[in-house]
Design a protein around this motif. Structure first.
Motif, PDB file in Angstrom:
ATOM      1  N   LEU A 193      25.707  55.456 -87.280  1.00 30.44           N
ATOM      2  CA  LEU A 193      26.394  56.681 -87.086  1.00 30.44           C
ATOM      3  C   LEU A 193      26.671  57.311 -86.063  1.00 30.44           C
ATOM      4  N   ILE A 194      25.814  56.760 -84.529  1.00 34.86           N
ATOM      5  CA  ILE A 194      25.555  57.086 -83.205  1.00 34.86           C
ATOM      6  C   ILE A 194      24.936  56.232 -82.424  1.00 34.86           C
ATOM      7  N   LYS A 195      25.537  56.187 -81.451  1.00 36.65           N
ATOM      8  CA  LYS A 195      24.926  55.560 -80.340  1.00 36.65           C
ATOM      9  C   LYS A 195      25.230  56.164 -78.901  1.00 36.65           C
ATOM     10  N   VAL A 196      24.033  56.038 -78.562  1.00 39.30           N
ATOM     11  CA  VAL A 196      23.747  57.213 -77.353  1.00 39.30           C
ATOM     12  C   VAL A 196      22.682  56.274 -76.028  1.00 39.30           C
ATOM     13  N   GLU A 197      23.759  56.533 -74.654  1.00 38.01           N
ATOM     14  CA  GLU A 197      23.026  55.230 -74.377  1.00 38.01           C
ATOM     15  C   GLU A 197      22.949  56.107 -72.379  1.00 38.01           C
ATOM     16  N   ASP A 198      23.114  57.237 -72.316  1.00 39.58           N
ATOM     17  CA  ASP A 198      22.764  57.566 -71.054  1.00 39.58           C
ATOM     18  C   ASP A 198      22.679  59.669 -71.708  1.00 39.58           C
ATOM     19  N   ALA A 199      22.284  60.105 -70.526  1.00 37.53           N
ATOM     20  CA  ALA A 199      21.871  61.321 -70.836  1.00 37.53           C
ATOM     21  C   ALA A 199      23.592  62.061 -70.436  1.00 37.53           C
ATOM     22  N   SER A 200      24.007  61.925 -70.302  1.00 31.59           N
ATOM     23  CA  SER A 200      25.297  62.356 -69.976  1.00 31.59           C
ATOM     24  C   SER A 200      25.894  62.991 -71.486  1.00 31.59           C
ATOM     25  N   SER A 201      25.617  62.689 -72.449  1.00 30.83           N
ATOM     26  CA  SER A 201      25.833  64.042 -73.666  1.00 30.83           C
ATOM     27  C   SER A 201      25.119  64.938 -74.253  1.00 30.83           C
ATOM     28  N   ILE A 202      23.577  65.209 -73.278  1.00 33.67           N
ATOM     29  CA  ILE A 202      22.628  65.712 -73.515  1.00 33.67           C
ATOM     30  C   ILE A 202      23.084  67.512 -73.089  1.00 33.67           C
ATOM     31  N   PRO A 203      23.131  68.138 -74.434  1.00 38.10           N
ATOM     32  CA  PRO A 203      23.591  69.361 -73.807  1.00 38.10           C
ATOM     33  C   PRO A 203      22.384  70.360 -72.388  1.00 38.10           C
ATOM     34  N   THR A 204      22.954  70.340 -71.570  1.00 40.20           N
ATOM     35  CA  THR A 204      21.907  71.400 -70.301  1.00 40.20           C
ATOM     36  C   THR A 204      20.649  72.418 -70.790  1.00 40.20           C
ATOM     37  N   ILE A 205      20.358  73.133 -71.565  1.00 37.50           N
ATOM     38  CA  ILE A 205      19.746  73.537 -72.468  1.00 37.50           C
ATOM     39  C   ILE A 205      18.212  72.264 -73.431  1.00 37.50           C
ATOM     40  N   TYR A 206      18.460  71.154 -72.707  1.00 38.83           N
ATOM     41  CA  TYR A 206      17.569  69.389 -73.126  1.00 38.83           C
ATOM     42  C   TYR A 206      17.159  69.090 -71.504  1.00 38.83           C
ATOM     43  N   GLN A 207      18.631  69.397 -70.961  1.00 41.17           N
ATOM     44  CA  GLN A 207      18.127  68.674 -70.112  1.00 41.17           C
ATOM     45  C   GLN A 207      16.401  69.058 -69.056  1.00 41.17           C
ATOM     46  N   TYR A 208      16.176  67.894 -68.129  1.00 41.93           N
ATOM     47  CA  TYR A 208      14.838  68.595 -67.136  1.00 41.93           C
ATOM     48  C   TYR A 208      15.466  68.596 -65.889  1.00 41.93           C
ATOM     49  N   THR A 209      14.863  69.794 -65.231  1.00 39.58           N
ATOM     50  CA  THR A 209      15.702  69.887 -64.155  1.00 39.58           C
ATOM     51  C   THR A 209      14.862  69.202 -63.219  1.00 39.58           C
ATOM     52  N   ASP A 210      13.603  69.205 -63.268  1.00 39.59           N
ATOM     53  CA  ASP A 210      13.032  68.548 -61.898  1.00 39.59           C
ATOM     54  C   ASP A 210      12.357  67.098 -62.516  1.00 39.59           C
ATOM     55  N   ASP A 211      12.479  66.452 -60.967  1.00 40.15           N
ATOM     56  CA  ASP A 211      11.535  64.853 -61.032  1.00 40.15           C
ATOM     57  C   ASP A 211      10.856  64.227 -62.242  1.00 40.15           C
TER      58      ASP A 211
END
Length: 212
Positions: A193-211
């Motif tokens: 149904l879905i395949k995700v290989e990297d962070a490019s499709s993650i909405p900004t609000i779910y991304q981590y800003t720090d290392d």
């Protein structure tokens, strides 16, 4: 296969059969595990991970729960994911739902007072229903269940991508692919149904800003 004694007899027969095919089989298996796959599946007894993909012991690291959910409050599941990535270095994480899922079917109904703990678990699937309510309520009941099963599987893959565990692995250069599959009880076939290989499709609000 209706008694524990029968299970023990079947285990003995299986052990002897595997040993006859390869006398070194269990000795090699006991040394270490090197699975390339983590399977997050439903607890349903009709969907055993290794069996439906014709895998062998040692091929797949497995976590199962009702309706194959990935929750950010479930430290059991998250610890399995972290161990699979940081220790076993798996390359693929598969969330596999299945049509006819009893957990999803129960989530479509009113809560039962004798299933207080289960109700809390199924509440997350009700939330998935609410996200897609307009589309789901336009469908016939049987199609509605199947579609919610698909939506639920996709949602769990997305939740995986939102975790610090996965995002940290991607930032550190680990090649990990997330898959959302659904298994058909009536034909034994799996559909992706879905395949995700990297962070490019993650909405900004779910991304981590720090290392991480």
């Amino acid at each position: 296969m209706h008694t524990p004694e029968k299970l023990l007899l079947e285990n003995k027969a299986w052990s002897q059969e595997m040993g006859a095919k390869d006398p070194e089989f269990f000795k090699k298996l006991a040394i270490e595990q090197y699975p390339k796959f983590l399977w997050i599946g439903c607890s349903d007894s009709r969907v055993p991970a290794e069996t439906v993909v014709n895998a062998h012991p040692g091929d797949i690291f497995v976590h199962r729960n009702i309706a194959n959910q990935v929750l950010n409050t479930d430290f059991n599941c998250l610890s399995v994911v972290q161990y699979a990535i940081n220790v076993l270095a798996v390359k693929h994480i598969i969330v596999c739902g299945h049509y006819g899922c009893g957990g999803v079917k129960a989530a479509l109904q009113r809560q039962q007072s004798n299933l207080l703990v289960t109700n809390k678990w199924l509440m997350h699937i009700k939330d998935v229903y609410r996200l897609h309510q307009d589309e789901l309520e336009a469908l016939e009941p049987e199609k509605r269940l199947s579609r919610l099963i698909e939506f639920n599987t996709i949602e769990q893959v997305q939740r995986l991508a939102y975790t610090s565990i996965i995002q940290s692995a991607w930032k550190n250069g680990q090649k990990i692919t997330l898959h959302g599959w659904v298994y058909g009880l009536e034909d034994g076939l799996i559909t992706e149904l879905i395949k995700v290989e990297d962070a490019s499709s993650i909405p900004t609000i779910y991304q981590y800003t720090d290392d991480l």
